[in-house]
Motif scaffolding. Structure first.
Motif, mmCIF file in Angstrom:
data_model
loop_
_atom_site.group_PDB
_atom_site.id
_atom_site.type_symbol
_atom_site.label_atom_id
_atom_site.label_comp_id
_atom_site.label_asym_id
_atom_site.label_seq_id
_atom_site.Cartn_x
_atom_site.Cartn_y
_atom_site.Cartn_z
ATOM 1 N N THR A 301 0.755 -1.124 0.051
ATOM 2 C CA THR A 301 -0.085 0.014 -0.029
ATOM 3 C C THR A 301 0.705 1.302 -0.039
ATOM 4 O O THR A 301 0.510 2.195 -0.797
ATOM 5 C CB THR A 301 -0.891 0.050 1.271
ATOM 6 N N LEU A 305 0.539 3.964 -3.037
ATOM 7 C CA LEU A 305 0.205 5.405 -2.653
ATOM 8 C C LEU A 305 1.348 6.605 -2.834
ATOM 9 O O LEU A 305 0.859 7.475 -3.016
ATOM 10 C CB LEU A 305 -0.307 5.319 -1.172
ATOM 11 N N THR A 308 0.725 7.201 -6.472
ATOM 12 C CA THR A 308 -0.215 8.057 -6.487
ATOM 13 C C THR A 308 -0.310 9.425 -6.071
ATOM 14 O O THR A 308 -0.625 10.366 -6.720
ATOM 15 C CB THR A 308 -1.540 7.223 -5.681
ATOM 16 N N LEU A 335 -4.652 10.248 0.465
ATOM 17 C CA LEU A 335 -3.837 8.826 0.594
ATOM 18 C C LEU A 335 -3.556 8.460 1.930
ATOM 19 O O LEU A 335 -3.651 7.287 2.071
ATOM 20 C CB LEU A 335 -2.753 9.114 -0.190
ATOM 21 N N GLY A 339 -4.552 4.633 3.066
ATOM 22 C CA GLY A 339 -3.669 3.513 3.711
ATOM 23 C C GLY A 339 -3.766 3.043 5.088
ATOM 24 O O GLY A 339 -3.765 1.790 5.287
#
Length: 495
Positions: A301, A305, A308, A335, A339
């Motif tokens: 993750t 992220l 992203t 974000l 997470g």
């Protein structure tokens, strides 16, 4: 006579293979979903997306039935023939009742929110609650049998059908209600084929509605609370910020949550049967398995992220087209909370698996109290950033409470998990910085995204090479999920 059972002995390599299938199928779905999002972003107004997001969050409370049934199925190590038939019957009955209730209550939505086409969205989406519980049960049973390939194939086919139906309705002039048909059409194939596949193995001789509902009750209660508390910020946005700003908020959340949603679903579907078996075995096996799941999930993750955060604002505007810059600017704000939400959701699922319903309920009330207080402040001072920050803070407090409770009750040691989180956060920062550097070396938005992705892949490749310094990769290697180099001392030494 012993009842017929369907066991689910998942080893670590089998779980890894199942996880690979789940993520691969969801990644393929994501590509189609991105294409569909690009089409709708250019043909559906932001205000209509705001109404759609509000309807979706309202439907999520009803859709908690689907989540509760999935949890009920996945956390059982094995299923009897009569048990399978009874849970399918419960799915049919509760799905029908939920759909009918939503159809009756839909007109009341206009009394609370003034959003265009909101009642129509609720009416269309309510049809999903009629079918989704059956589809969810069928796919969950296939996963407890380690039939991952069949489950993901049916779901992928259903998703393709849904996107095709949505695009077809929009092209036919059903704008904006056409976007709501995706959710409905996507569950038809898994439900129909799943029932046809499992019906010969299902029976009802031992059906007891009371037993089923008593076991389903805690799962349903926790899923409904989860949906309500995380839907509250969107309801507040719809009431205070207006449908257009809510549209920007919802599209940013939709884009930012794509990868975390894929990872959450894949990890829960694959690891819950395994954790159920470890819990039944007793000892420290459950805690070790939960530690491995949380560590691996945090690493994957954090890296995703990080990418992203670097490319999200540019990629969303490139995807949806001109006019969506305000949505792109909101993406990085979501974000950290997403997470944490993934880790907190995995923790809730693990507590459900070990029958700690009181712990889940107490943790959810803590999160709900923080989100409720923050949402009240956001009503007084409307701001999408305040709503986003409130959700992230609530989830951080909730996951901290989970770790403290597990430490106190001896489920697992919190310190190694926290050290793993810290290492993976640093890894995410490195990946984010490398991605930004790669994007900055190019010109147009499309080239920036391409250059950033290339740099991100390079950074992830270097991380894989340095696996000994990354807790999640060390743990995966120790469980036999990654190859470890060995010296050959003879012709058969490495076999």
């Amino acid at each position: 006579m012993r009842p017929e059972t369907m066991g689910n002995g998942l080893g670590s390599r089998q779980a890894a293979a199942g996880f690979g299938l789940e993520v691969g199928a969801m990644a393929a779905t994501l590509l189609v979903q991105l294409g569909y999002a690009a089409y709708t972003g250019r043909h559906v107004a932001a205000a209509h997306f705001g109404a759609y997001a509000t309807a979706l969050t309202l439907l999520q409370i009803s859709a908690s039935l689907t989540t509760g049934l999935t949890q009920l199925v996945l956390k059982r190590p094995e299923w009897t023939r009569d048990g399978l038939g009874s849970v399918l019957l419960v799915a049919v009955g509760t799905g029908g009742a939920s759909c009918l209730l939503l159809e009756l209550l839909a007109p009341l939505c206009d009394l609370v929110w003034s959003a265009p086409h909101l009642v129509g969205f609720v009416r269309v989406l309510s049809l999903q609650t009629l079918i989704a519980p059956v589809a969810s049960v069928c796919m969950a049973v296939l996963r407890t049998q380690a039939r991952f390939s069949l489950a993901v194939a049916l779901e992928f086919t259903g998703q393709l059908t849904g996107f095709a139906a949505g695009a077809a309705f929009l092209c036919a002039g059903l704008n904006p209600l056409g976007i709501a048909t995706v959710s409905v059409a996507s569950v038809v194939v898994p439900a129909v084929v799943g029932v046809l596949h499992l019906r010969p193995r299902a029976g009802l001789r031992g059906f007891r509605l009371g037993d089923q509902m008593r076991e389903l009750g805690p799962c349903l209660r926790h899923a409904a609370m989860h949906s309500a508390m995380y839907g509250l910020p969107t309801w507040v946005a719809a009431a205070t910020l207006g449908p257009t700003t809510t549209g920007y908020y919802s599209r940013a959340l939709y884009f930012a949550s794509m990868v975390p949603t894929i990872l959450t679903q894949a990890v829960i579907r694959v690891t819950t049967p395994t954790l159920a078996i470890r819990f039944a075995a007793g000892g420290s096996a459950f805690g070790e398995g939960l530690s491995a799941v949380l560590s691996a999930a945090s690493a994957v993750t954090a890296c995703s992220l990080g990418v992203t955060a670097a490319l999200g604002p540019t990629a969303l505007c490139l995807l949806l087209g001109p006019g969506w810059e305000r949505a792109g600017a909101l993406v990085p704000w979501f974000l950290a909370g997403l997470g944490l939400l993934l880790l907190c959701t995995l923790g809730h699922q693990a507590d459900e698996t070990r029958r700690d319903s009181k712990g889940v309920w107490a943790n959810q009330r803590i999160i709900a109290a923080v989100i409720g207080g923050g949402s009240l402040l956001a009503v007084l001072a409307p701001s999408p950033h305040a709503l986003i920050t409130t959700t992230a803070a609530a989830t951080l407090i909730g996951h901290t409470a989970q770790l403290w409770r597990w430490q106190r009750t001896g489920v697992l040691a919190a310190r190694p998990i926290l050290l793993a989180y810290g290492s993976h956060t640093l890894l995410a920062l490195v990946v984010c910085g490398t991605t930004l550097l790669g994007a900055s070396l190019t010109g147009s938005p499309a080239l920036q995204v391409a250059g950033g992705l290339a740099a991100a892949l390079l950074a992830l490749g270097c991380a894989l090479a340095a696996r000994r310094h990354i807790p999640a990769l060390r743990l995966a290697a120790a469980h036999g999920l990654l190859p470890v180099a060995r010296r050959r001392s003879g012709p058969n030494a490495a076999r």
